[in-house]
Scaffold this active site. Sequence first.
Site, PDB file in Angstrom:
ATOM      1  N   CYS A  47      13.950  -6.139  -4.706  1.00  0.00           N
ATOM      2  CA  CYS A  47      13.298  -5.569  -3.524  1.00  0.00           C
ATOM      3  C   CYS A  47      11.809  -5.351  -3.771  1.00  0.00           C
ATOM      4  CB  CYS A  47      13.969  -4.261  -3.137  1.00  0.00           C
ATOM      5  SG  CYS A  47      15.730  -4.281  -3.433  1.00  0.00           S
ATOM      6  N   HIS A 102      13.679  -3.826   6.586  1.00  0.00           N
ATOM      7  CA  HIS A 102      13.587  -4.105   5.156  1.00  0.00           C
ATOM      8  C   HIS A 102      14.007  -5.546   4.863  1.00  0.00           C
ATOM      9  CE1 HIS A 102      13.583  -3.722   0.912  1.00  0.00           C
ATOM     10  NE2 HIS A 102      14.763  -3.194   0.720  1.00  0.00           N
TER      11      HIS A 102
END
Lengths: 131, 385
Positions: free
Chosen positions: B83, B332
């Site tokens: 991430c 996201h």
Amino acid sequence: MFPARIWREFPQRYRREAAICKKCGKRYFPPRLICAECGGRKFETYVLPDEATVVTFTVIRVAAQQYSDMAPYAIGIVKFDDGLQMMGQIVDCDVDKLKIGMKVRLEFRKVQSHDHHGVLSYAHKFVPKWY
Amino acid sequence: MRDVAVVGIGIMKWGELWEKSFRDIFTEAGLNAIDDAGVDHIDSLLVGCMSGGLFVGQEHIGAIMADYLGQKHIAAGRVESACASGGLAFRQAFIEVASGMSDIVMAGGVEKMTDVSGDGATYALATAADQEYEVFNGVTFPGLYAMMARIYMQKYKVTRRELSAIPFKSHQNGAKNPYAQYPFPIKIEDVENGVLVADPLHILDCSPITDGGAAVILTTVDIAKKLKKPIIKVIGSGLATDTISLHQRDNMIWLKSTELAGKKAYEMAGKKPEDIDLVEVHDCFSIAEALVTEALGFFKPGTGVKAAAEGLTALNGKLPVNTSGGLKSKGHPVGATGIGQVVEIVKQLRGTAENGRQVKKARVGMTQNMGGSGASGVVHIMEVV
């Protein structure tokens, strides 16, 4: 999971083999080639104890695809008396009654049955001691 | 080292982009950045992408994106740190310009997450954890952060309602961001009333699954002056790592990689936490935002959730956190998230944040991007020149 990938982990999954750094005494599960604390490269194998204490846990309600038919299930991190921590499912229990600090017993159980190659995989799970 | 500035930003509406492909998403964001910078070419491209392979079956992402961006034959590659891939792409682009290897570099990020089912996405995201000793047992990312939340809430006596203040605030801000996936406010009780994902985290504690891309152009301050663009200088950069397994950390509610990355960035920039006017942090889960603000030195250990509940991190608070809406409301798209954060900070420092979410007198901004359960942390500090 490809069969060799499961077979390779047998010492840890089937026999719970961990390692102690001969130089500084740091414990590792799984074993490593070099100690992250002191740089030592010699280790002694030891077997993880049967009992541990729950440090934290959750109940997985939305699972990854290979576990989705098992959800909801509890999973936690436990600590052995020597300080080593490990993760695993907490089973044979009422998930609403789990607590931090609870004692658990390690048992050898089936972990996955829906692998890409139809191979079952086994390892430890944690069972709260009241059962 | 040469002085480096961000001269172009490219963003797009994030969400479930059924009509747009992986390459289209990145190209749209990339072209927006090129147009914003007013450059006619780029020398090099770094694309942050966590898992093109699992989400769309596409690797070799640097080459495909350079070609579709109309920049065939340039130096291009993909960087990955779960991430934190976007943040890592930004750092590598910064180093490339600072070192003198390239003059104009694009740092981009992209993820196309909706071409797989929900449990397929859960599987792909879980590859950021330890496959053999965490994921093998059936843990998920919400599960890992839930275990952190469990310890934190018990240790610091934090209530469910206090934790809900974080997603509540994110949606207040995101409602003002036209590019956000979920640009609407929520009621604070919606969080505890939502379905449980991994106890004690409910659905609104979790960032969503998102398709999206973002890109920024970095160059030297000297070239930036010739482009006659507002100069947002990159003054600090830090990257650090930790054990990939959560259970191998002695303190599972302290984000050591973020603390260390922050220290490096503060030192390089010659700044302290009190010098930062606003920050974009990696709130993949509500608890993460609190842990990050503590690791970066804004709040003392155990006070991050209460700080949010008291409004200190709101748009008009002492330290605005995630004015963009954060990962929670803005979305996201994993590999794009770190670059999306830079886009927001640059907008704020330029004074061009939309719809009344502009922070007054914003001079110094920070981004913090994180991989896995905190195994990677990337921090950047930027300042208006």
